[in-house]
Design a protein around this motif. Structure first.
Motif, PDB file in Angstrom:
ATOM      1  N   GLY A 146      14.466 -49.606  16.726  1.00  0.00           N
ATOM      2  CA  GLY A 146      13.616 -48.523  16.256  1.00  0.00           C
ATOM      3  C   GLY A 146      12.347 -49.040  15.600  1.00  0.00           C
ATOM      4  O   GLY A 146      12.200 -50.232  15.310  1.00  0.00           O
ATOM      5  N   TRP A 147      11.403 -48.124  15.371  1.00  0.00           N
ATOM      6  CA  TRP A 147      10.097 -48.521  14.876  1.00  0.00           C
ATOM      7  C   TRP A 147      10.174 -49.255  13.543  1.00  0.00           C
ATOM      8  O   TRP A 147       9.431 -50.204  13.293  1.00  0.00           O
ATOM      9  CB  TRP A 147       9.197 -47.300  14.753  1.00  0.00           C
ATOM     10  N   TYR A 148      11.068 -48.830  12.677  1.00  0.00           N
ATOM     11  CA  TYR A 148      11.173 -49.446  11.353  1.00  0.00           C
ATOM     12  C   TYR A 148      12.188 -50.583  11.301  1.00  0.00           C
ATOM     13  O   TYR A 148      12.402 -51.180  10.239  1.00  0.00           O
ATOM     14  CB  TYR A 148      11.523 -48.386  10.305  1.00  0.00           C
ATOM     15  N   GLY A 149      12.853 -50.862  12.411  1.00  0.00           N
ATOM     16  CA  GLY A 149      13.819 -51.950  12.449  1.00  0.00           C
ATOM     17  C   GLY A 149      15.098 -51.677  11.704  1.00  0.00           C
ATOM     18  O   GLY A 149      15.818 -52.611  11.341  1.00  0.00           O
ATOM     19  N   ALA A 150      15.421 -50.405  11.488  1.00  0.00           N
ATOM     20  CA  ALA A 150      16.560 -50.044  10.643  1.00  0.00           C
ATOM     21  C   ALA A 150      17.877 -49.947  11.401  1.00  0.00           C
ATOM     22  O   ALA A 150      18.940 -49.922  10.781  1.00  0.00           O
ATOM     23  CB  ALA A 150      16.273 -48.710   9.947  1.00  0.00           C
ATOM     24  N   ASP A 151      17.837 -49.864  12.718  1.00  0.00           N
ATOM     25  CA  ASP A 151      19.062 -49.688  13.503  1.00  0.00           C
ATOM     26  C   ASP A 151      19.670 -51.034  13.903  1.00  0.00           C
ATOM     27  O   ASP A 151      19.000 -52.071  13.882  1.00  0.00           O
ATOM     28  CB  ASP A 151      18.761 -48.882  14.767  1.00  0.00           C
ATOM     29  N   GLU A 185       3.947 -35.429  22.404  1.00  0.00           N
ATOM     30  CA  GLU A 185       3.709 -34.405  21.392  1.00  0.00           C
ATOM     31  C   GLU A 185       4.407 -34.827  20.091  1.00  0.00           C
ATOM     32  O   GLU A 185       5.566 -34.484  19.855  1.00  0.00           O
ATOM     33  CB  GLU A 185       4.230 -33.051  21.862  1.00  0.00           C
ATOM     34  N   PRO A 186       3.710 -35.563  19.234  1.00  0.00           N
ATOM     35  CA  PRO A 186       4.323 -35.989  17.965  1.00  0.00           C
ATOM     36  C   PRO A 186       4.760 -34.782  17.140  1.00  0.00           C
ATOM     37  O   PRO A 186       4.156 -33.711  17.207  1.00  0.00           O
ATOM     38  CB  PRO A 186       3.176 -36.742  17.272  1.00  0.00           C
ATOM     39  N   ASP A 187       5.842 -34.982  16.372  1.00  0.00           N
ATOM     40  CA  ASP A 187       6.308 -33.919  15.492  1.00  0.00           C
ATOM     41  C   ASP A 187       6.535 -34.494  14.101  1.00  0.00           C
ATOM     42  O   ASP A 187       6.147 -35.632  13.817  1.00  0.00           O
ATOM     43  CB  ASP A 187       7.578 -33.257  16.041  1.00  0.00           C
ATOM     44  N   ALA A 188       7.169 -33.723  13.236  1.00  0.00           N
ATOM     45  CA  ALA A 188       7.352 -34.136  11.838  1.00  0.00           C
ATOM     46  C   ALA A 188       8.220 -35.385  11.713  1.00  0.00           C
ATOM     47  O   ALA A 188       8.157 -36.085  10.696  1.00  0.00           O
ATOM     48  CB  ALA A 188       7.958 -32.991  11.038  1.00  0.00           C
ATOM     49  N   ARG A 189       9.023 -35.681  12.727  1.00  0.00           N
ATOM     50  CA  ARG A 189       9.904 -36.852  12.665  1.00  0.00           C
ATOM     51  C   ARG A 189       9.243 -38.112  13.213  1.00  0.00           C
ATOM     52  O   ARG A 189       9.794 -39.207  13.090  1.00  0.00           O
ATOM     53  CB  ARG A 189      11.181 -36.577  13.456  1.00  0.00           C
ATOM     54  N   THR A 190       8.083 -37.975  13.822  1.00  0.00           N
ATOM     55  CA  THR A 190       7.401 -39.115  14.438  1.00  0.00           C
ATOM     56  C   THR A 190       6.803 -40.024  13.371  1.00  0.00           C
ATOM     57  O   THR A 190       6.082 -39.547  12.487  1.00  0.00           O
ATOM     58  CB  THR A 190       6.275 -38.630  15.367  1.00  0.00           C
ATOM     59  N   PRO A 191       7.093 -41.328  13.401  1.00  0.00           N
ATOM     60  CA  PRO A 191       6.478 -42.246  12.428  1.00  0.00           C
ATOM     61  C   PRO A 191       4.962 -42.125  12.446  1.00  0.00           C
ATOM     62  O   PRO A 191       4.348 -41.941  13.510  1.00  0.00           O
ATOM     63  CB  PRO A 191       6.933 -43.623  12.911  1.00  0.00           C
ATOM     64  N   GLY A 246      -1.163 -54.734   8.573  1.00  0.00           N
ATOM     65  CA  GLY A 246      -1.465 -53.851   7.465  1.00  0.00           C
ATOM     66  C   GLY A 246      -0.278 -53.636   6.548  1.00  0.00           C
ATOM     67  O   GLY A 246       0.880 -53.600   6.992  1.00  0.00           O
ATOM     68  N   SER A 247      -0.567 -53.470   5.258  1.00  0.00           N
ATOM     69  CA  SER A 247       0.504 -53.285   4.279  1.00  0.00           C
ATOM     70  C   SER A 247       1.257 -51.984   4.498  1.00  0.00           C
ATOM     71  O   SER A 247       2.418 -51.856   4.093  1.00  0.00           O
ATOM     72  CB  SER A 247      -0.076 -53.312   2.863  1.00  0.00           C
ATOM     73  N   GLU A 248       0.626 -50.991   5.132  1.00  0.00           N
ATOM     74  CA  GLU A 248       1.260 -49.688   5.337  1.00  0.00           C
ATOM     75  C   GLU A 248       1.813 -49.507   6.747  1.00  0.00           C
ATOM     76  O   GLU A 248       2.243 -48.408   7.105  1.00  0.00           O
ATOM     77  CB  GLU A 248       0.251 -48.570   5.035  1.00  0.00           C
ATOM     78  N   ALA A 249       1.799 -50.549   7.554  1.00  0.00           N
ATOM     79  CA  ALA A 249       2.273 -50.456   8.933  1.00  0.00           C
ATOM     80  C   ALA A 249       3.794 -50.480   8.987  1.00  0.00           C
ATOM     81  O   ALA A 249       4.431 -51.352   8.385  1.00  0.00           O
ATOM     82  CB  ALA A 249       1.708 -51.600   9.761  1.00  0.00           C
ATOM     83  N   GLY A 250       4.372 -49.541   9.712  1.00  0.00           N
ATOM     84  CA  GLY A 250       5.818 -49.557   9.905  1.00  0.00           C
ATOM     85  C   GLY A 250       6.279 -50.760  10.694  1.00  0.00           C
ATOM     86  O   GLY A 250       7.461 -51.116  10.668  1.00  0.00           O
ATOM     87  N   GLY A 273      -3.549 -51.456   2.545  1.00  0.00           N
ATOM     88  CA  GLY A 273      -3.898 -50.121   3.003  1.00  0.00           C
ATOM     89  C   GLY A 273      -3.912 -49.928   4.502  1.00  0.00           C
ATOM     90  O   GLY A 273      -4.031 -48.793   4.986  1.00  0.00           O
ATOM     91  N   GLY A 274      -3.804 -50.986   5.262  1.00  0.00           N
ATOM     92  CA  GLY A 274      -3.896 -50.880   6.711  1.00  0.00           C
ATOM     93  C   GLY A 274      -2.625 -50.385   7.359  1.00  0.00           C
ATOM     94  O   GLY A 274      -1.527 -50.792   6.991  1.00  0.00           O
TER      95      GLY A 274
END
Length: 307
Positions: A146-151, A185-191, A246-250, A273-274
């Protein structure tokens, strides 16, 4: 900038060769291959970095991946990590044929998934003397975790069952299925990073007719699923590496994790901030990444004495 082609086996690769403003064919230049993100093309961020590096005196080559963009290869829209890595190697082959490129002074710079491919190519092709990444991503590990590497890696296994059924259906004549690199179509759950990537890829901000935001699901997914761009990096990557993120990149975990594993010369630059996609085209962040890359390649692409 010159539009060029070069061979990858039977495939003709399409590239844009960026030359320094004061280019002199009688001189000898350091060169850098720039590697585009998954779903990207040479006219987007890889071309932007190539142009900026050329402004700083490097010869720089941005190219379309095989099976994508203006490069050849059938079927279209295949994302094959092994082929993407070999694309980098054949780009180096091409640069080494140019009389004004010093074959001992070639580097690679990759953005997003192109960063992972550039690292893997550098590990296994020591003609590449130094490698830099910007918003680096290992596409295989991202697909599994996953995008955040959590799985866990194993969490991706059920999706391969779906892909297997689709490939069986296609073998029987069903329509070939495609998937998207970034959400349609990104939604509220999209990183947030992928919302930004959607904006970059499919709007006037960075979209290009040759970047169609799709890959062949049943053909590409099994090749991506088991890919690990950084396998054996501790032992095989002896060349210097620069990682900018960037420090804010997932996706930051790819850069920090890779930096921790590398044993050779290395530098990690985390820009406050990136986000991930900020480094594709936002001047503030591109400027910083280019400054770091120019300093890095100027210091590492030095003439080596031949034995």
């Amino acid at each position: 900038m010159e539009a060029i082609t070069f061979p990858h086996g039977r495939i003709r690769m399409a590239g844009n060769l960026h030359l320094p403003i004061d280019f002199d064919a009688r001189s000898s230049y350091a060169a850098v291959v720039t590697v585009h993100p998954g779903g990207g093309v040479k006219e987007q961020t890889a071309g932007l970095y190539a142009a900026r590096l050329a402004d700083e005196g490097f010869v720089a080559l941005a190219f379309d991946a095989s099976h994508q963009g203006e490069s050849g290869g059938e079927p279209r829209h295949v994302e094959d990590p092994a082929a993407r890595v070999e694309d980098v190697r054949v780009a180096v082959d091409y640069l080494q044929t140019l009389r004004y490129v010093d074959p001992e002074r070639i580097g690679a710079l990759g953005i997003c998934a192109g960063g992972g491919y550039a690292v893997h190519a550098t590990m296994t092709d020591h003609r590449i003397r130094a490698v830099a990444t910007v918003s680096c991503v290992d596409i295989g590990t991202t697909w599994r975790r996953g995008w955040y590497g959590a799985d866990l890696d194993a969490a991706a296994a059920p999706a391969l069952e779906d892909v297997a059924r689709q490939r069986t259906a296609e073998a029987g004549g069903a329509e070939v299925a495609t998937s998207t690199y970034v959400p349609r179509e990104p939604d509220a759950r999209t990183p947030h990073d992928l919302v930004e990537a959607h904006e970059y890829q499919v709007t006037a901000r960075g979209g290009h007719p040759n970047a169609q935001n799709r890959y062949l699901t049943a053909r590409s997914t099994p090749r991506i699923a088991a890919f690990d761009a950084f396998h054996l990096v501790e032992d095989l990557l002896t060349q210097p590496i620069l990682l900018v993120a960037g420090s804010e990149a997932g996706s930051l975990w790819h850069s920090t994790g890779l930096h921790a594993r590398v044993r050779g010369p290395k530098k990690l630059v985390i820009v406050d901030g990136g986000g991930h996609t900020d480094f594709y085209d936002v001047p503030k962040y591109v400027d910083r990444a280019v400054r770091e890359a120019v300093r890095f390649f100027t210091g590492t692409l030095v003439v080596r004495e031949r034995e």
